[in-house]
Design an enzyme around this catalytic site. Structure first.
Site, mmCIF file in Angstrom:
data_model
loop_
_atom_site.group_PDB
_atom_site.id
_atom_site.type_symbol
_atom_site.label_atom_id
_atom_site.label_comp_id
_atom_site.label_asym_id
_atom_site.label_seq_id
_atom_site.Cartn_x
_atom_site.Cartn_y
_atom_site.Cartn_z
ATOM 1 N N ARG B 61 37.594 36.503 3.731
ATOM 2 C CA ARG B 61 36.460 37.174 4.094
ATOM 3 C C ARG B 61 35.639 37.983 3.003
ATOM 4 N NH1 ARG B 61 37.660 39.183 9.457
ATOM 5 N NH2 ARG B 61 36.601 40.967 9.183
ATOM 6 N N THR B 62 36.583 38.551 1.950
ATOM 7 C CA THR B 62 35.910 39.286 0.877
ATOM 8 C C THR B 62 35.199 38.319 0.102
ATOM 9 O OG1 THR B 62 37.659 41.095 1.196
ATOM 10 C CG2 THR B 62 36.563 41.220 -0.729
ATOM 11 N N HIS B 139 39.965 49.779 -2.371
ATOM 12 C CA HIS B 139 39.062 48.647 -1.976
ATOM 13 C C HIS B 139 37.805 49.147 -1.949
ATOM 14 C CE1 HIS B 139 37.573 44.908 -0.562
ATOM 15 N NE2 HIS B 139 38.241 44.864 0.580
#
Lengths: 440, 321
Positions: B61-62, B139
């Site tokens: 995803r990231t 994050h």
């Protein structure tokens, strides 16, 4: 409740003893159904209500039924040693109206279903009220957290690995922290098993003379010291079971002074006996923790007097003959305790170490409070759980006469003073010494 | 010249950023949301620049979000998944950094399983570094996309009650969110079993709860965290079913929050563990998909801003020569 009994019962002329309020006076108790509805010195002014069944208990002490916070029941798994039925009979003969069993059954009480099973069987078969601790770790293996939340929801009153101490420090830390989420206590058997090794009795002169391997006092002391640090670190609730050494009393006293959430109990064994009871390899005196030195015994009595030791529990550990008729080192640990709990505790009163009310508090209201049970009180509105006893009647402990399936009492043959004559649970007489075929 | 409000050359974390700086990043992100939704969402602002996604930990995803953000800005993108590369051959983190630096990338997006590793790497390179997640530390782009989601839905963050629930002990998302939400004036609550609440967490300025029923009361935002399966086998939590009973978000527990409380999750979700599907898929309350969408916008703004600051530095350095 049996339909044949009238709903109202008047107990007249007893010495009323309520440790919580300090009440100590001659008077009467009126119960209606399962509850106490009246209590006091001049409750009836000589004439009990006409619709009540009157039981004359004059000359007897009347106290709240005993709350025993440490009992091993071998059902499920080892019903030949003790079943819920036999444990219940032993309990009521001992004046115990509520007891909490350890999860070291087979299967272990580490999930909701087994806990529910015991609760259901107890309702059907046990005369007394039976509660349970849930396992602290899965399978009592000391590795992984048991489902403490689900166990709490299912009615567990606390968490413990039973007769083994939780050795792994990280696991113990997490158990304390996690249990605190549900504000339930962790009951530790404080013993560093690596230090105990294959020891079978207290380490010291007697063990040396008998050629038996010793369990050092430090096995208990070291784990307690460690646990106090963990309690401070996690803010958990901790209860040390059956402490047996002078240093243990000191450690708990210090922790309490610091304001830590720590309590403890001991069993009558450790206040009444020392390692000399092992004598000539008597396996009935093989207990866990082991009977300690005379100095330790005296310190335990002092701890009871000062209040450092909060509770007296029977530490009932039934073992059948096959488990005890063995060479000492191979015999099982544990002593039957339910039926001698009150009588041996009353030694403290007869020796003028504690008052009768102080002794009863450690057997009723204090354990009830620690466990969060609505029990251990003589007051209107409370459950009619009562014990009537004569503190002065002498008798001799004879294991063979026990109601318990197991007869392994280290007090066998000992003269004691204080006899239970009637036990009432929820308004119903469940033990009556007069009609008892096989009196203790 | 570097950006006057956000003059930094890296984005390593949220801790230490001022409200002004955070709002600058959110303000720059906002227009990209509309752009991304439009028919022509390509931009040329990073044309000729090189963005390297340096991922020492698995991520779909990231990494995809950063890659898409860079591509939409016209940059050249290289993805490096490191297990298959030189680290496997024994190269140290610093050697890898120095090697990559010699190839003159413009932006390095770095994810690493060790807390503090991204900062260490940033000290050895002379390009911009974006922390894509370091260990259990920070994050930052996740916290920014969470904040943008909240700000667009609730117009402001100040004064909101935000509950962050679950494995806070091991969560970099949680830490970045604490710093960001507290800096912008939200009230932050943590709800977790005590085994997953790290020591002295309250010193960070958050309130801790062990009971969902208390913690969720009157909350505007309910942010669920993923719980790793290996932590549910008795080490931190007894079992999945116990966790779901006490800490899983379902209708009954959600009813204690404000009636219009938003549900957030950084993904990937464990349905039936920390969140009930019924709640996760409630399109009126759950903004989980919107978080993913806004993630691209936030990353575009950050890549662009850091590339500009870097270009300003390089131009200034050329001028001095």
């Amino acid at each position: 409740m049996s339909a044949a009994q009238p709903t109202k019962i008047a107990y007249t002329g007893a010495r009323l003893l309520d440790p919580e309020t300090g009440l100590d006076a001659v008077g009467d108790i009126l119960t209606d159904g399962e509850k106490i509805v009246g209590i006091g010195p001049s409750l009836f002014d000589g004439t009990p209500p006409s619709d009540a069944n009157v039981i004359d208990v004059s000359g007897l002490c009347a106290a709240p039924g005993l709350v025993d916070m440490r009992v091993q029941i071998r059902e499920p798994g080892e019903e030949h040693k003790e079943s819920l039925r036999s444990a219940g009979e032993a309990a009521v003969a001992g004046g115990v109206t509520s007891m909490v069993c350890l999860p070291n059954t087979d299967p272990v009480l580490d999930d909701e279903a087994t806990l529910e099973f015991v609760a259901r069987r107890a309702r059907l078969h046990a005369l007394t009220k039976v509660y349970a601790y849930g396992a602290a770790t899965k399978g009592l293996k000391g590795k992984e957290l048991a489902e403490l939340g689900l166990l709490a929801d299912a009615g567990a009153l606390g968490f413990t690995d039973g007769t083994v101490g939780i050795a792994d420090t990280q696991v113990m830390r997490r158990v304390l922290a996690y249990a605190a989420t549900y504000n339930l206590m962790v009951v530790q058997h404080p013993e560093d098993s690596s230090l105990t090794g294959n020891g079978v009795m207290n380490g010291g002169e007697t063990a040396t003379r008998l050629g038996l391997s010793g369990i050092p006092r430090e096995a208990e002391i070291i784990m307690l010291e460690r646990d106090m640090r963990l309690v401070e670190m996690t803010g958990g609730r901790y209860h040390a079971a059956h402490i047996s050494t002078a240093d243990s009393v000191e450690i708990i006293a210090r922790a309490k002074q610091k304001g830590l959430n720590v309590t403890c109990d001991t069993a009558p064994f450790y206040a009444a006996l020392n390692e000399l009871s092992v004598g000539d390899y008597r396996t009935f005196a093989k207990l866990s923790p082991p009977l300690r030195s005379e100095e330790d015994r005296q310190a335990i009595v002092e701890g009871l007097k000062s209040g450092v030791i909060d509770v007296i529990a029977s530490d009932h550990a039934p073992q059948d003959q096959d488990s005890k008729r063995l060479p000492f080192a191979q015999a099982a640990f544990g002593g039957s305790g339910l039926e001698t709990l009150l009588a041996v505790s009353l030694d403290l009163v007869h020796n003028e170490d504690l008052t009768l009310l102080e002794t009863l508090a450690k057997l009723t209201s204090i354990p009830a409070d620690l466990l969060g049970l609505d029990a251990g009180r003589l007051r209107a509105g409370a459950s009619a759980d009562l014990v009537f006893f004569d503190p002065d009647i002498g008798w001799k402990v004879i294991g063979d006469n026990f109601k318990s399936k197991s007869k392994n009492t280290p007090f066998d043959g000992r003269p004691v003073q204080g006899k239970i004559l009637r036990t009432v649970i929820d308004g119903r007489t469940v033990f009556d010494a007069k009609s008892d075929a096989n009196p203790v | 010249m570097r950006d006057p409000i956000f003059p930094h050359c890296h984005l390593l974390g949220i801790e230490g950023l001022s409200p002004l700086e955070i709002n600058r990043l959110l303000d720059l992100s906002d227009p990209y949301v509309a752009l991304n939704r439009g028919p022509d969402n390509a931009s040329e602002s990073l044309k000729g620049r090189t963005v390297v996604n340096l991922f020492f930990e698995n991520s779909t995803r990231t990494r995809t979000s950063f890659e898409l953000a860079a591509l939409r800005l016209g940059a050249n993108v290289i993805n490096m998944q490191i297990e298959s590369s030189s680290v496997a051959k024994g190269e140290t983190l610093i050697d890898t950094a120095v090697t990559l630096n010699a190839m003159h990338p413009d932006v390095l997006v770095v994810r690493h399983p060790q807390s503090g590793a991204v900062k260490l790497l940033s000290e050895k390179v002379n390009c911009a570094v974006v922390n894509g997640g370091d260990g259990s530390h920070e994050h930052p782009t996740q916290a920014l996309l969470d904040a943008l989601t909240i700000r667009r839905r609730r117009s402001k963050i100040e004064g909101l009650k935000v509950a962050i629930c679950g494995d806070v002990a091991h969560s970099r998302v949680a830490r970045s969110n604490f710093y960001l939400l507290l800096t912008l004036g939200a009230e932050v609550r943590v709800i977790a079993p005590r085994t997953l609440i790290p020591s002295q967490l309250d010193r960070l300025g958050v309130q801790t709860f062990t009971d969902m029923r208390e913690g969720l009361k009157d909350c505007d935002i309910v942010m669920m965290l993923r719980v790793q399966n290996e932590r549910m086998m008795g080490s931190f939590i007894p079992s999945v079913r116990e966790y779901f009973r006490f800490f899983g978000l379902d209708r009954e527990k959600l009813a204690l929050a404000k009636p219009d409380a938003l549900i957030m999750h950084p993904g990937p979700m464990n349905r039936g563990v920390e969140i009930d599907s019924d709640v996760a898929d409630d399109f009126e309350r759950s903004v989980i998909r919107e978080q993913v969408e806004l993630g691209v916008a936030v990353r575009m703004a950050i890549l662009e801003l850091l590339a500009k600051n870097l270009a300003a530095d390089r131009a200034a350095a050329d001028g001095e020569k």
